[in-house]
Write a protein that holds these residues in place. Structure first.
Motif, PDB file in Angstrom:
ATOM      1  N   UNK A  28       0.778  -1.140   0.014  1.00 61.79           N
ATOM      2  CA  UNK A  28      -0.019  -0.053  -0.195  1.00 61.79           C
ATOM      3  C   UNK A  28       0.809   1.325  -0.110  1.00 61.79           C
ATOM      4  N   UNK A  58       0.254   3.900  -4.625  1.00 64.14           N
ATOM      5  CA  UNK A  58       0.154   5.051  -5.002  1.00 64.14           C
ATOM      6  C   UNK A  58       1.334   5.700  -6.045  1.00 64.14           C
ATOM      7  N   UNK A  78      -6.131   3.201  -9.704  1.00 66.16           N
ATOM      8  CA  UNK A  78      -5.709   2.516  -8.346  1.00 66.16           C
ATOM      9  C   UNK A  78      -6.965   2.069  -7.557  1.00 66.16           C
ATOM     10  N   UNK A  82      -7.537   0.194  -3.678  1.00 62.33           N
ATOM     11  CA  UNK A  82      -6.862  -0.767  -2.706  1.00 62.33           C
ATOM     12  C   UNK A  82      -8.179  -1.439  -2.050  1.00 62.33           C
ATOM     13  N   UNK A  83      -7.847  -2.354  -1.094  1.00 59.26           N
ATOM     14  CA  UNK A  83      -8.681  -3.230  -0.383  1.00 59.26           C
ATOM     15  C   UNK A  83      -9.596  -4.015  -1.315  1.00 59.26           C
ATOM     16  N   UNK A  96     -14.758  -4.796  -6.618  1.00 63.50           N
ATOM     17  CA  UNK A  96     -15.556  -4.631  -5.374  1.00 63.50           C
ATOM     18  C   UNK A  96     -14.429  -4.298  -4.438  1.00 63.50           C
ATOM     19  N   UNK A  97     -14.710  -3.164  -3.383  1.00 57.05           N
ATOM     20  CA  UNK A  97     -13.590  -2.943  -2.659  1.00 57.05           C
ATOM     21  C   UNK A  97     -14.244  -2.657  -0.963  1.00 57.05           C
ATOM     22  N   UNK A 117     -14.825  -0.514   2.170  1.00 59.15           N
ATOM     23  CA  UNK A 117     -14.607   1.009   2.530  1.00 59.15           C
ATOM     24  C   UNK A 117     -15.264   1.295   3.825  1.00 59.15           C
ATOM     25  N   UNK A 128     -15.776  -0.139  -7.650  1.00 62.41           N
ATOM     26  CA  UNK A 128     -15.384   0.957  -8.155  1.00 62.41           C
ATOM     27  C   UNK A 128     -14.927   0.747  -9.506  1.00 62.41           C
TER      28      UNK A 128
END
Ligand SMILES: Cc1cc2nc3c(=O)[nH]c(=O)nc-3n(C[C@H](O)[C@H](O)[C@H](O)COP(=O)(O)OP(=O)(O)OC[C@H]3O[C@@H](n4cnc5c(N)ncnc54)[C@H](O)[C@@H]3O)c2cc1C
Ligand SMILES: Nc1ncnc2c1ncn2[C@@H]1O[C@H](COP(=O)(O)O)[C@@H](O)[C@H]1O
Lengths: 318, 248
Positions: free
Chosen positions: A98, A102, A112, A114-115, A129-130, A132, A141
């Motif tokens: 992580x 970026x 980008x 993440x998760x 699918x992440x 949040x 996203x």
């Protein structure tokens, strides 16, 4: 066009997340009919990756990259991503990945996310699918870069064997160190399992009354080969180091098993451990909110239950 | 010394997270917004630099006018000046581009972001900004001292702590440890009054496009209820964990 996976290692040994991101990459390569390239940096035995299905392994050896430095790692991964003409780069969600993601995304002008918790729902457009709101929700996203980077949440996809006969490319490079950051020293907590890598985490809360009782948590963790963790007030009061504080404002935990002892289960605590697969709570208050979040529970006094549990587990293990 | 602290406006940690009926947006009804906790640790550290090294502390947020209350709160905590870049935050890349443009106009010695925001949890903005500005970047930062333009910082890594040195200017990703919870400054009446007089500049965004967009939100599935095991019956727990959950 290909997909690149960065297979992270520590002291030459691959992390478990390296096999997970590679498994993820294999599934995505099959779905998108692209070739799968794995990249390793200073790994002792890059061939280990061939259990998980890469078409090609790029094994980089660089004495200047023995220690992790974000800028240098990002430069190298960007360079090989460009050489391989990739459309997707896959990383884990470890602290190191992580850190570099970026940086790479700006270098490659890439989208980008993440998760990320599952294989993309659609390939064009690329929708992932992440998680949040610190694991209280998920979002879909859409990534719209020409190149896109996916950081896969630890333990969300799983490790799947898929032996292949990859082409292996050994490169020894001497990267230019152009970062003005200098790593002076690294203090590793020795002999213990880190929360990020642990399959099992044993966590204690204020219900344990004081640091003198932490042998209960440590002994249970040692029988299970687990990492130890704690709630926020416990680290705030200095009973345990900050590095053990889990939750919304602490570390996230994505272990297979999370055992919480004398932890009430406040929303901020639960937020950090939501992505653990199986949760066990031991608490003497049947109304403790943790019982609503747990899979298994014992209503009882930690000082009676935990010693018995340790004893029984020792018997079970032997 | 000039310090910029990037502030993200997030729902209070105790908020129930709900979405609009079409699942396309976060439902702000009844939700209180706060300074992202990681940013607040960073802001507090900045205020210490202000008190000890006469640093000027500017806070900035990329967002619409609904973000102004938390900027005022930052001023009440002690920041000298606030800037709002008047546009809605489309994604991490878009936010970083806006911040980059500000950082190129003003000269900041230290740029402090939070390690991650607790709403989007991207952990993207600080690293992107660092790469755009080509500045050294330390994330998960748990300590930072500056002596004669040399920065000594500590960073939490998986299972340990790394000590780093660097020159200024630098970007850091703050988290708890940089200052402690008990160090956080609760604005007093005087601070709140002073905050009204301090500048809060609203500036126009630069044109930029986002590289990602959120299509819809989902809540986690309801869980099945807990299986309780009697405290006399620990063998049963071990058997469930072994045979049913298959985790030991
Ligand atoms: C902005 C913000 C961020 C926060 N972030 C976090 C975070 O990241 N992580 C976090 O953990 N918290 C966080 N908190 C704090 C959180 O709200 C709770 O206060 C905290 O999690 C409670 O810790 P605890 O469960 O150890 O203590 P308590 O809430 O005091 O719970 C102790 C529990 O132990 C049980 N108990 C007592 N005696 C026994 C016994 N003999 N045997 C068994 N059980 C016993 C009690 O029934 C009780 O349920 C945050 C709070 C705020 C405001
Ligand atoms: N809209 C915003 N305005 C100013 N700073 C932001 C904004 N969004 C994120 N940041 C900064 O970037 C950090 C990481 O955010 P994120 O990339 O969303 O996890 C935050 O802790 C803030 O310091």
């Amino acid at each position: 066009m290909s997909i690149i996976v960065y297979a992270e290692s520590l002291n030459g040994k691959f992390k478990k997340s390296a096999f997970e991101v590679l498994s993820y990459g294999r599934a995505l390569a099959n779905k998108s009919k692209k070739s799968l390239v794995a990249i390793s940096i200073n790994a002792d035995d890059p061939l280990k990756l061939s259990n998980y299905g890469p078409d090609k392994i790029i094994s980089l050896k660089d004495p200047k990259l023995i220690d992790f430095t974000a800028q240098n790692y990002a430069n190298v991964i960007s360079e090989y991503s460009e050489k391989e003409n990739i459309s997707i780069l896959i990383l884990s969600s470890s602290a190191d990945s992580k850190y570099i993601a970026p940086l790479i995304s700006v270098q490659l002008e890439a989208g980008l996310a993440t998760n990320v918790v599952s294989i993309p729902e659609s390939l064009s457009p690329l929708v992932v699918k992440r998680s949040c709101f610190t694991n209280k929700a998920f979002n879909n996203t859409t990534l719209s870069g020409l190149i896109n980077i996916i950081c896969v949440s630890n333990n969300s996809f799983g490790v799947f064997e898929n032996p292949s006969k990859p082409e292996i490319i050994d490169e020894s490079i001497q990267s230019k160190i152009n970062s003005c950051l200098k790593v002076n020293s690294i203090d590793k907590a020795s002999g213990t399992v880190s929360i990020a890598d642990a399959d099992i985490v044993v966590s204690g809360g204020r219900g344990l009354k004081g640091p003198e009782n932490w042998h209960l948590i440590e002994d249970l963790a040692s029988v299970l080969g687990a990492a130890t963790a704690c709630s926020k007030p416990v680290s705030d009061m200095g009973w345990r180091p900050h590095s053990e504080h889990v939750g919304q404002t602490g570390k996230p935990v994505a272990s297979n098993l999370y055992i919480a002892i004398g932890v009430s289960g406040a929303i901020q605590h639960l937020a950090g451990i939501n992505s653990s697969k199986v949760k066990v709570v031991i608490n003497n208050d049947p109304e403790a909110p943790f019982f609503k979040a747990a899979d298994y529970g014992i209503i009882g006094d930690a000082f009676e239950v935990v010693p018995k549990l340790i004893e029984k587990l020792k018997a079970f293990k032997s | 010394m000039n310090i910029l602290v990037c502030i993200s406006n997030v729902p209070d940690t105790t908020s129930k997270i709900n979405f609009t009926e079409d699942h396309k947006a976060f439902d702000v009804n009844g939700v209180q917004f706060i300074i992202n906790p990681n940013d607040e640790f960073g802001l507090t550290r900045a205020i210490w630099f202000q008190q000890k090294n006469q640093a000027t502390v500017t806070v900035v947020t990329v967002g619409d006018s609904s973000c102004e209350p938390i900027l005022r709160k930052c001023l009440a905590i002690g920041a000298n000046k606030a800037i709002r870049i008047d546009t809605s935050a489309k994604d991490g890349f878009y936010v970083a581009t806006q911040l980059k443009s500000l950082c190129e106009k003003e000269k900041y010695d230290i740029i402090i972001c939070g390690r991650e925001s607790i709403d989007y949890n991207g952990g993207m903005v600080p690293g992107m900004l660092a790469q755009m500005l080509k500045l050294p970047f330390v994330t998960n930062c748990i300590s930072m001292e500056v002596i004669d333009n040399v920065v000594n910082a500590k960073r939490e890594i998986d299972g340990g702590i790394e000590s780093i040195s660097s020159s200024l200017p630098i970007i850091i990703g703050a988290q708890k440890g940089l200052v402690e919870e008990s160090d956080l400054i609760i604005p007093n009446m005087r601070g709140i009054m002073q905050a009204r007089q301090k500048p809060l500049d609203v500036i126009d965004p630069v044109s930029s496009s986002a590289k990602s967009s959120v299509e819809k939100f989902q809540k986690p599935q309801e869980k099945e209820s807990v299986k309780l095991v009697a405290s006399e019956n620990i063998d049963e727990l071990i058997s469930l964990l072994h045979n049913e959950a298959k985790v030991i």
